[in-house]
Design a protein around this motif. Structure first.
Motif, short mmCIF file in Angstrom:
data_model
loop_
_atom_site.label_atom_id
_atom_site.label_comp_id
_atom_site.label_asym_id
_atom_site.label_seq_id
_atom_site.Cartn_x
_atom_site.Cartn_y
_atom_site.Cartn_z
N ASN A 54 0.82 -1.21 0.00
CA ASN A 54 0.00 0.00 0.00
C ASN A 54 0.86 1.26 0.00
O ASN A 54 2.01 1.26 0.44
N GLY A 55 0.26 2.35 -0.47
CA GLY A 55 0.89 3.65 -0.39
C GLY A 55 1.87 3.99 -1.49
O GLY A 55 2.49 5.06 -1.47
N VAL A 56 2.05 3.10 -2.48
CA VAL A 56 3.01 3.35 -3.55
C VAL A 56 2.38 4.18 -4.67
O VAL A 56 3.03 5.05 -5.25
N PHE A 57 1.12 3.93 -4.99
CA PHE A 57 0.46 4.63 -6.08
C PHE A 57 -1.02 4.82 -5.74
O PHE A 57 -1.57 4.13 -4.88
N GLY A 58 -1.63 5.77 -6.43
CA GLY A 58 -3.06 5.99 -6.30
C GLY A 58 -3.79 5.47 -7.52
O GLY A 58 -3.18 5.16 -8.55
N THR A 59 -5.10 5.36 -7.43
CA THR A 59 -5.91 4.82 -8.53
C THR A 59 -6.94 5.85 -9.00
O THR A 59 -8.03 5.49 -9.45
N LYS A 60 -6.58 7.13 -8.94
CA LYS A 60 -7.54 8.18 -9.25
C LYS A 60 -7.16 8.99 -10.49
O LYS A 60 -7.48 10.18 -10.59
N PHE A 61 -6.47 8.34 -11.46
CA PHE A 61 -6.23 9.06 -12.70
C PHE A 61 -7.58 9.34 -13.35
O PHE A 61 -8.36 8.42 -13.60
N PRO A 62 -7.89 10.61 -13.63
CA PRO A 62 -9.25 10.95 -14.10
C PRO A 62 -9.51 10.50 -15.53
O PRO A 62 -8.60 10.49 -16.37
N SER A 63 -10.75 10.15 -15.80
CA SER A 63 -11.15 9.74 -17.15
C SER A 63 -11.38 10.93 -18.07
O SER A 63 -11.49 10.75 -19.29
N PHE A 64 -11.47 12.14 -17.49
CA PHE A 64 -11.68 13.35 -18.27
C PHE A 64 -10.87 14.48 -17.66
O PHE A 64 -10.52 14.44 -16.48
N PRO A 65 -10.55 15.50 -18.44
CA PRO A 65 -9.78 16.62 -17.90
C PRO A 65 -10.49 17.26 -16.71
O PRO A 65 -11.72 17.48 -16.76
N PRO A 66 -9.78 17.57 -15.65
CA PRO A 66 -10.43 18.17 -14.48
C PRO A 66 -10.89 19.61 -14.72
O PRO A 66 -11.78 20.09 -14.04
N TYR A 67 -10.26 20.28 -15.71
CA TYR A 67 -10.66 21.64 -16.05
C TYR A 67 -10.98 21.70 -17.55
O TYR A 67 -10.22 21.18 -18.36
N LYS A 68 -12.10 22.31 -17.88
CA LYS A 68 -12.46 22.49 -19.28
C LYS A 68 -12.20 23.93 -19.68
O LYS A 68 -12.64 24.87 -19.01
N PHE A 69 -11.45 24.12 -20.78
CA PHE A 69 -11.18 25.44 -21.31
C PHE A 69 -10.83 25.27 -22.78
O PHE A 69 -10.82 24.15 -23.30
N ASN A 70 -10.57 26.36 -23.45
CA ASN A 70 -10.16 26.29 -24.85
C ASN A 70 -8.71 25.84 -24.88
O ASN A 70 -7.79 26.66 -24.79
N TYR A 71 -8.48 24.54 -25.02
CA TYR A 71 -7.15 23.96 -24.85
C TYR A 71 -6.12 24.51 -25.83
O TYR A 71 -4.94 24.51 -25.55
N THR A 72 -6.57 24.95 -26.99
CA THR A 72 -5.64 25.36 -28.04
C THR A 72 -5.66 26.87 -28.29
O THR A 72 -5.22 27.34 -29.33
N GLY A 128 -7.18 15.15 -35.45
CA GLY A 128 -7.58 16.44 -36.01
C GLY A 128 -6.89 17.57 -35.29
O GLY A 128 -6.16 17.36 -34.31
N PHE A 129 -7.13 18.77 -35.75
CA PHE A 129 -6.57 19.97 -35.14
C PHE A 129 -7.63 20.69 -34.33
O PHE A 129 -8.83 20.54 -34.56
N GLY A 130 -7.18 21.47 -33.36
CA GLY A 130 -8.10 22.19 -32.49
C GLY A 130 -8.58 21.31 -31.35
O GLY A 130 -7.96 20.30 -31.00
N ASN A 131 -9.71 21.67 -30.78
CA ASN A 131 -10.27 20.94 -29.65
C ASN A 131 -11.17 19.80 -30.14
O ASN A 131 -11.97 19.99 -31.06
N PHE A 132 -11.02 18.66 -29.51
CA PHE A 132 -11.84 17.50 -29.85
C PHE A 132 -13.31 17.80 -29.57
O PHE A 132 -13.67 18.29 -28.50
N ASP A 133 -14.17 17.49 -30.53
CA ASP A 133 -15.61 17.68 -30.39
C ASP A 133 -16.25 16.30 -30.20
O ASP A 133 -16.28 15.49 -31.12
N GLU A 134 -16.75 16.05 -29.01
CA GLU A 134 -17.27 14.72 -28.66
C GLU A 134 -18.46 14.31 -29.52
O GLU A 134 -18.73 13.11 -29.67
N LYS A 135 -19.19 15.26 -30.07
CA LYS A 135 -20.38 14.94 -30.87
C LYS A 135 -20.05 14.80 -32.35
O LYS A 135 -20.57 13.90 -33.02
N LYS A 136 -19.19 15.67 -32.88
CA LYS A 136 -18.95 15.69 -34.32
C LYS A 136 -17.77 14.82 -34.75
O LYS A 136 -17.86 14.10 -35.75
N ASP A 137 -16.66 14.89 -34.04
CA ASP A 137 -15.43 14.23 -34.51
C ASP A 137 -15.55 12.71 -34.60
O ASP A 137 -15.01 12.11 -35.55
N PRO A 138 -16.22 12.01 -33.67
CA PRO A 138 -16.34 10.56 -33.81
C PRO A 138 -17.07 10.12 -35.07
O PRO A 138 -16.91 8.97 -35.52
#
Length: 212
Positions: A54-72, A128-138
């Motif tokens: 115990n205590g060597v590593f955590g298991t809380k790597f997030p599945s999504f960015p913790p902050y949303k902003f215009n990344y680019t 692609g370039f720019g910010n990933f669009d979860e609805k359109k890009d897939p």
């Protein structure tokens, strides 16, 4: 999963003499995935998992960015450049199918990042370039004949989407293949749990494995 990949910066003490504090505005460089700059543990993560240390590593790597902003965006607030420090991994059940979008950001500066995964090959289904669009890009994913690799360059101020099946139990690192970025913390690990059957479980260490 969606993970930002960023060059970051830590502030240094005023009037500090630290030789690493020679970057813009008196900072020192760092790097992160989903705003976590990976801290190298003092004990091997695979051994810690196998021997239940115990205590060597955590298991809380997030599945999504913790902050949303215009990344680019061309200009981003300086406070976004400071990542969290941690040794966090993502735990996945055996045979899980993963889609991971790697999103480059323009924090400090944007670069192409060759992202490498140990233990697997993965399919590159989109980019692609720019910010990933979860609805359109897939909708434009290549699901017919995507390339199968273990390293792909995420474009500058862009994104890359990959898919793979977690059928190799163990602890597997994902990291930028630029050595400086690895040392700065642009990495995480997937901890793939054992399956139900013997052939789906991690093999024990060999009896002649050296202790160090």
């Amino acid at each position: 999963m969606i993970s930002t990949i960023s060059i970051n910066a830590f502030p240094c003490p005023e009037n500090g003499t630290n030789s690493t504090c020679q970057e813009p505005n008196g900072t020192r460089f760092a790097a992160s995935m989903n705003n976590i700059s990976f801290v190298k543990p003092t004990y091997d993560i695979l051994e810690a998992y196998y021997y239940h240390v115990n205590g060597v590593f955590g298991t809380k790597f997030p599945s999504f960015p913790p902050y949303k902003f215009n990344y680019t965006a061309d200009y981003l607030p300086l406070e976004l450049e400071i990542p969290d420090l941690g040794t966090e991994v993502k735990v996945l059940k055996y045979n899980t199918t993963v889609e991971m979008v790697l999103q480059d950001t323009n924090l400090v500066g944007s670069l192409d990042h060759p992202m490498h995964l140990h233990g697997y090959n993965y399919y590159v289904v989109g980019w692609g370039f720019g910010n990933f669009d979860e609805k359109k890009d897939p909708l434009n994913y290549n699901l017919v004949d995507p390339p199968r690799v273990n390293t792909i360059a995420v474009p500058k101020n862009g994104w890359t989407a990959i898919r793979f099946k977690e059928d190799n139990p163990g602890v597997w690192f994902m990291h930028c293949h630029i050595e400086r970025h690895i040392t700065w913390g642009m990495k995480t690990a997937f901890l793939v749990e054992d399956g139900e059957h013997p052939e789906e479980r991690m093999l024990p260490p060999p009896p002649d494995m050296p202790p160090c």
